[in-house]
Motif scaffolding. Structure first.
Motif, PDB file in Angstrom:
ATOM      1  N   THR A 445     -74.084  49.296 -44.898  1.00 27.10           N
ATOM      2  CA  THR A 445     -74.920  50.314 -45.516  1.00 27.10           C
ATOM      3  C   THR A 445     -76.185  49.667 -46.072  1.00 27.10           C
ATOM      4  OG1 THR A 445     -73.802  50.048 -47.638  1.00 27.10           O
ATOM      5  CG2 THR A 445     -72.888  51.682 -46.108  1.00 27.10           C
ATOM      6  N   PRO A 446     -77.205  50.446 -46.401  1.00 25.50           N
ATOM      7  CA  PRO A 446     -78.400  49.859 -47.022  1.00 25.50           C
ATOM      8  C   PRO A 446     -78.111  49.108 -48.315  1.00 25.50           C
ATOM      9  CG  PRO A 446     -78.892  52.055 -46.217  1.00 25.50           C
ATOM     10  CD  PRO A 446     -77.420  51.864 -46.043  1.00 25.50           C
ATOM     11  N   ALA A 447     -77.164  49.590 -49.117  1.00 22.72           N
ATOM     12  CA  ALA A 447     -76.822  48.873 -50.343  1.00 22.72           C
ATOM     13  C   ALA A 447     -76.200  47.521 -50.043  1.00 22.72           C
ATOM     14  CB  ALA A 447     -75.872  49.720 -51.195  1.00 22.72           C
ATOM     15  N   MET A 448     -75.417  47.412 -48.977  1.00 18.11           N
ATOM     16  CA  MET A 448     -74.856  46.126 -48.583  1.00 18.11           C
ATOM     17  C   MET A 448     -75.943  45.197 -48.065  1.00 18.11           C
ATOM     18  SD  MET A 448     -71.408  47.498 -46.657  1.00 18.11           S
ATOM     19  CE  MET A 448     -70.963  45.852 -46.108  1.00 18.11           C
ATOM     20  N   ALA A 449     -76.876  45.736 -47.282  1.00 18.17           N
ATOM     21  CA  ALA A 449     -77.963  44.903 -46.765  1.00 18.17           C
ATOM     22  C   ALA A 449     -78.869  44.400 -47.876  1.00 18.17           C
ATOM     23  CB  ALA A 449     -78.776  45.690 -45.733  1.00 18.17           C
ATOM     24  N   ALA A 450     -79.015  45.174 -48.956  1.00 17.96           N
ATOM     25  CA  ALA A 450     -79.843  44.763 -50.086  1.00 17.96           C
ATOM     26  C   ALA A 450     -79.096  43.887 -51.084  1.00 17.96           C
ATOM     27  CB  ALA A 450     -80.403  45.991 -50.797  1.00 17.96           C
ATOM     28  N   GLY A 451     -77.801  43.665 -50.868  1.00 17.06           N
ATOM     29  CA  GLY A 451     -77.021  42.822 -51.763  1.00 17.06           C
ATOM     30  C   GLY A 451     -76.545  43.510 -53.025  1.00 17.06           C
ATOM     31  N   LEU A 452     -76.522  44.847 -53.051  1.00  9.58           N
ATOM     32  CA  LEU A 452     -76.071  45.565 -54.235  1.00  9.58           C
ATOM     33  C   LEU A 452     -74.567  45.749 -54.273  1.00  9.58           C
ATOM     34  CD1 LEU A 452     -78.802  48.371 -54.380  1.00  9.58           C
ATOM     35  CD2 LEU A 452     -78.832  46.109 -55.437  1.00  9.58           C
ATOM     36  N   THR A 453     -73.910  45.716 -53.142  1.00  4.33           N
ATOM     37  CA  THR A 453     -72.468  45.868 -53.059  1.00  4.33           C
ATOM     38  C   THR A 453     -71.978  45.107 -51.837  1.00  4.33           C
ATOM     39  OG1 THR A 453     -70.656  47.480 -52.948  1.00  4.33           O
ATOM     40  CG2 THR A 453     -72.647  47.990 -51.723  1.00  4.33           C
ATOM     41  N   ASP A 454     -70.675  44.949 -51.729  1.00  5.04           N
ATOM     42  CA  ASP A 454     -70.097  44.187 -50.627  1.00  5.04           C
ATOM     43  C   ASP A 454     -69.195  45.026 -49.737  1.00  5.04           C
ATOM     44  OD1 ASP A 454     -68.163  44.625 -52.491  1.00  5.04           O
ATOM     45  OD2 ASP A 454     -67.397  42.568 -52.551  1.00  5.04           O
ATOM     46  N   ARG A 455     -69.234  46.334 -49.868  1.00  8.15           N
ATOM     47  CA  ARG A 455     -68.363  47.188 -49.063  1.00  8.15           C
ATOM     48  C   ARG A 455     -69.011  48.552 -48.875  1.00  8.15           C
ATOM     49  NH1 ARG A 455     -65.289  50.646 -52.551  1.00  8.15           N
ATOM     50  NH2 ARG A 455     -65.634  50.140 -54.759  1.00  8.15           N
ATOM     51  N   VAL A 456     -68.457  49.300 -47.938  1.00  3.66           N
ATOM     52  CA  VAL A 456     -68.893  50.669 -47.690  1.00  3.66           C
ATOM     53  C   VAL A 456     -68.120  51.586 -48.620  1.00  3.66           C
ATOM     54  CG1 VAL A 456     -69.106  52.506 -45.985  1.00  3.66           C
ATOM     55  CG2 VAL A 456     -69.421  50.131 -45.287  1.00  3.66           C
ATOM     56  N   TRP A 457     -68.832  52.277 -49.469  1.00  6.11           N
ATOM     57  CA  TRP A 457     -68.193  53.193 -50.407  1.00  6.11           C
ATOM     58  C   TRP A 457     -67.874  54.512 -49.706  1.00  6.11           C
ATOM     59  CZ3 TRP A 457     -68.032  52.809 -56.092  1.00  6.11           C
ATOM     60  CH2 TRP A 457     -68.394  51.542 -56.557  1.00  6.11           C
ATOM     61  N   THR A 458     -66.744  55.081 -50.079  1.00  4.96           N
ATOM     62  CA  THR A 458     -66.448  56.447 -49.658  1.00  4.96           C
ATOM     63  C   THR A 458     -66.997  57.408 -50.720  1.00  4.96           C
ATOM     64  OG1 THR A 458     -64.288  56.474 -50.754  1.00  4.96           O
ATOM     65  CG2 THR A 458     -64.379  55.670 -48.469  1.00  4.96           C
ATOM     66  N   LEU A 459     -67.213  58.636 -50.306  1.00  9.17           N
ATOM     67  CA  LEU A 459     -67.743  59.613 -51.250  1.00  9.17           C
ATOM     68  C   LEU A 459     -66.755  59.875 -52.380  1.00  9.17           C
ATOM     69  CD1 LEU A 459     -70.224  61.333 -51.749  1.00  9.17           C
ATOM     70  CD2 LEU A 459     -69.147  63.171 -50.469  1.00  9.17           C
ATOM     71  N   ARG A 460     -65.484  59.762 -52.097  1.00 11.28           N
ATOM     72  CA  ARG A 460     -64.484  59.946 -53.162  1.00 11.28           C
ATOM     73  C   ARG A 460     -64.587  58.823 -54.188  1.00 11.28           C
ATOM     74  NH1 ARG A 460     -58.063  61.358 -52.621  1.00 11.28           N
ATOM     75  NH2 ARG A 460     -57.495  60.867 -54.771  1.00 11.28           N
ATOM     76  N   GLU A 461     -64.772  57.598 -53.734  1.00 10.15           N
ATOM     77  CA  GLU A 461     -64.915  56.482 -54.677  1.00 10.15           C
ATOM     78  C   GLU A 461     -66.166  56.623 -55.531  1.00 10.15           C
ATOM     79  OE1 GLU A 461     -62.742  52.984 -51.990  1.00 10.15           O
ATOM     80  OE2 GLU A 461     -64.926  53.189 -52.047  1.00 10.15           O
ATOM     81  N   VAL A 462     -67.243  57.108 -54.927  1.00 11.55           N
ATOM     82  CA  VAL A 462     -68.481  57.284 -55.685  1.00 11.55           C
ATOM     83  C   VAL A 462     -68.303  58.369 -56.746  1.00 11.55           C
ATOM     84  CG1 VAL A 462     -70.888  57.980 -55.516  1.00 11.55           C
ATOM     85  CG2 VAL A 462     -69.927  56.448 -53.813  1.00 11.55           C
ATOM     86  N   LEU A 463     -67.673  59.488 -56.378  1.00  6.72           N
ATOM     87  CA  LEU A 463     -67.465  60.571 -57.343  1.00  6.72           C
ATOM     88  C   LEU A 463     -66.434  60.202 -58.401  1.00  6.72           C
ATOM     89  CD1 LEU A 463     -67.463  63.627 -54.907  1.00  6.72           C
ATOM     90  CD2 LEU A 463     -69.307  62.911 -56.433  1.00  6.72           C
ATOM     91  N   TRP A 464     -65.535  59.306 -58.077  1.00  4.63           N
ATOM     92  CA  TRP A 464     -64.502  58.887 -59.018  1.00  4.63           C
ATOM     93  C   TRP A 464     -64.999  57.778 -59.948  1.00  4.63           C
ATOM     94  CZ3 TRP A 464     -60.037  61.408 -59.746  1.00  4.63           C
ATOM     95  CH2 TRP A 464     -59.036  60.800 -60.504  1.00  4.63           C
ATOM     96  N   TYR A 465     -66.148  57.185 -59.626  1.00  8.03           N
ATOM     97  CA  TYR A 465     -66.635  56.040 -60.396  1.00  8.03           C
ATOM     98  C   TYR A 465     -67.184  56.508 -61.741  1.00  8.03           C
ATOM     99  CZ  TYR A 465     -69.194  51.764 -61.506  1.00  8.03           C
ATOM    100  OH  TYR A 465     -69.662  50.627 -62.107  1.00  8.03           O
ATOM    101  N   ARG A 466     -66.770  55.847 -62.802  1.00  9.98           N
ATOM    102  CA  ARG A 466     -67.265  56.134 -64.149  1.00  9.98           C
ATOM    103  C   ARG A 466     -68.390  55.164 -64.463  1.00  9.98           C
ATOM    104  NH1 ARG A 466     -63.182  56.187 -68.716  1.00  9.98           N
ATOM    105  NH2 ARG A 466     -64.868  57.377 -69.670  1.00  9.98           N
ATOM    106  N   VAL A 467     -69.569  55.695 -64.649  1.00  8.62           N
ATOM    107  CA  VAL A 467     -70.731  54.860 -64.910  1.00  8.62           C
ATOM    108  C   VAL A 467     -70.662  54.338 -66.349  1.00  8.62           C
ATOM    109  CG1 VAL A 467     -73.247  54.770 -64.962  1.00  8.62           C
ATOM    110  CG2 VAL A 467     -72.078  56.200 -63.267  1.00  8.62           C
TER     111      VAL A 467
END
Length: 476
Positions: A445-467
């Motif tokens: 993903t673009p976030a992986m290419a930019a070094g912001l994360t190391d995996r492909v997030w699922t939409l469920r994981e993103v919605l479940w994430y507590r900021v």
């Protein structure tokens, strides 16, 4: 009467005499002809020498800089000691993504500090209860997410948001899942707020070499209603807020900033200000835009500094300070000339910096001055955001609804949607479970290419994430 034969003879004599007179009056020798003067050679075109930018006597105004951007929240105190449980059996419920919201607790806002314990399902509900061993307060695991206080299942909410992220309209999504359209709209608004906070949590201190900016026309339903002339429609479109402003990194395809508003200097200033806040403080990339002139002023506002010109006279007042672009700022434009809805000419213009410096940055990728990647992103926007699609019946009613869908698209594009051009080859092919061919590529993903994360997030994981309320000292 004159006889007919005499008349013919008289005409023949007249023709012979006319031929003799023409032969005598017209010289047969070309050397005796007067020379024909040659046309003067065309004057060479004047090439005006490139004059350096003289600077401005006053710094351009930016509302976002004037009001000040809220700095990233910092921890009010040093982190407390971690709690490591040494009694009882090993815990199987992962609570490392949660934090205590109690303002009186010393562990408030610290994620994965070991102070939370799973405490079963109260009243036989579907959500698990967590206990903070430091302040002895209880909280549901859904606190701070879109699922908090919802009776609908997680799978239904995730699928509804996924359909909206893929470009299906609100009413179409409501018909597919047999949900009220107002409920779908409410879920979209809540998800947009959470996803905007999610993007702000990850998009900061980014280092890029190039940034492409562009504005995309979005037709709102208020403009489409009623039959108006073409000139009147253009005038109304220039007044209404229907332009989508986008800034992206063409190398990682990361969507840095997105905004909605008029095609004015104020919106250009706001977009560039957002980009400057997302990038690292010492990062000054190459900017590539179209021929819209307001980009020059906006870039000069956020990437400029005061310079005192030297004196050229011994007497008289000193020259006024000048607001000039930073020496490392590079900015080029792709100017397109369109006639009768046809592209007839494309010219490149280097505004800040030199052509050699711009080509040196682009040569690392084998590119030339272009805005092709931001134009390609416009196609993704029209396919995944139902409110700005062409020839559709899902036009948005106003600016706020368009902002909600764009917030969903930004997070979905950066963290959940792999791009084929970013895929990475695997060191060894991975066999599949079935009879299909082995996997040779790793999705990226673009976030992986930019070094912001190391995996492909699922939409469920993103919605479940507590900021968390502030940046954590360790990678989550």
């Amino acid at each position: 009467m004159v006889p007919t034969l005499f008349f013919y003879q008289l005409v023949l004599v007249a023709l012979v005499w006319l031929c003799l007179m023409l032969q005598w009056a017209w010289p047969s020798d070309p050397a005796t002809c007067p020379p024909i003067p040659e046309p003067p050679p065309p004057e060479p075109k004047r090439h005006r020498a490139h004059t350096p930018f003289a600077g401005l006597t006053t710094k351009p105004h930016c509302d976002a800089c004037e009001h000040g951007t809220a700095p990233r929240p910092q921890a009010p105190s040093p982190p407390p000691p971690r709690i490591v449980s040494t009694r009882g059996r090993r815990r199987h419920v992962d609570t490392s993504m949660h934090f205590c919201p109690n303002p009186d607790c010393a562990y408030r806002g610290w994620v994965g500090w070991g102070n939370l314990r799973a405490n079963g399902h109260p009243n036989g509900g579907s959500w698990r209860q967590l206990l903070c061993v430091a302040c002895h307060r209880y909280l549901l695991e859904t606190l701070g997410t879109i699922f908090h206080g919802k009776r609908a299942s997680v799978e239904l909410i995730v699928r509804v948001i996924a359909c909206l992220a893929e470009g299906l309209g609100i009413r179409g999504t409501a018909r597919v899942f047999e949900v009220d359209p107002n409920t779908v709209l409410q879920w979209l608004v809540e998800a947009a707020d959470q996803l905007q906070a999610f993007s702000q949590h990850f998009l900061h201190d980014i280092r890029v070499r190039q940034v492409q900016l562009d504005e995309l026309f979005a037709l709102l339903s208020a403009v489409k209603e009623g039959a108006v002339s073409e000139a009147d429609a253009i005038a109304r479109l220039e007044r209404l807020s229907q332009w989508v402003w986008v800034a992206m990194d063409p190398e990682s395809k990361l969507l840095l900033a997105i905004d909605v508003g008029n095609r004015t200097l104020a919106l250009t200033q706001r977009l560039v200000h957002h980009v400057a806040q997302v990038l690292a403080p010492d990062c000054t990339p190459l900017f590539l835009t179209d021929g819209f002139r307001e980009y020059l002023t906006a870039l000069l506002t956020h990437y400029g500094y005061w310079v005192q010109p030297p004196r050229h006279q011994a007497t008289g007042p000193a020259p006024k300070p000048r607001w000039l672009p930073l020496p490392q700022l590079l900015y080029a434009q792709v100017v397109k000339t369109v006639r009768r809805r046809r592209l007839v000419r494309v010219t490149h213009r280097v505004v800040f910096g030199t052509l050699e410096a711009v080509e040196q940055v682009l040569s690392a990728c084998g590119w030339k001055i272009n805005t092709a990647f931001i134009e390609r992103l416009n196609l993704d926007l029209r396919q995944h955001v139902a409110a700005i699609g062409r020839r559709v019946a899902t036009l948005c009613k106003g600016e706020d609804g368009l902002r909600h869908q764009l917030s969903l698209f930004q997070t979905y594009h950066n963290f959940c949607l792999p791009h084929t051009s970013l895929r990475q080859p695997l060191p060894q092919p991975l066999p599949t479970n079935g009879t299909g061919s082995a996997k040779h590529w790793r999705p990226c993903t673009p976030a992986m290419a930019a070094g912001l994360t190391d995996r492909v997030w699922t939409l469920r994981e993103v919605l479940w994430y507590r900021v968390p309320p502030w940046p954590q000292p360790q990678a989550l």
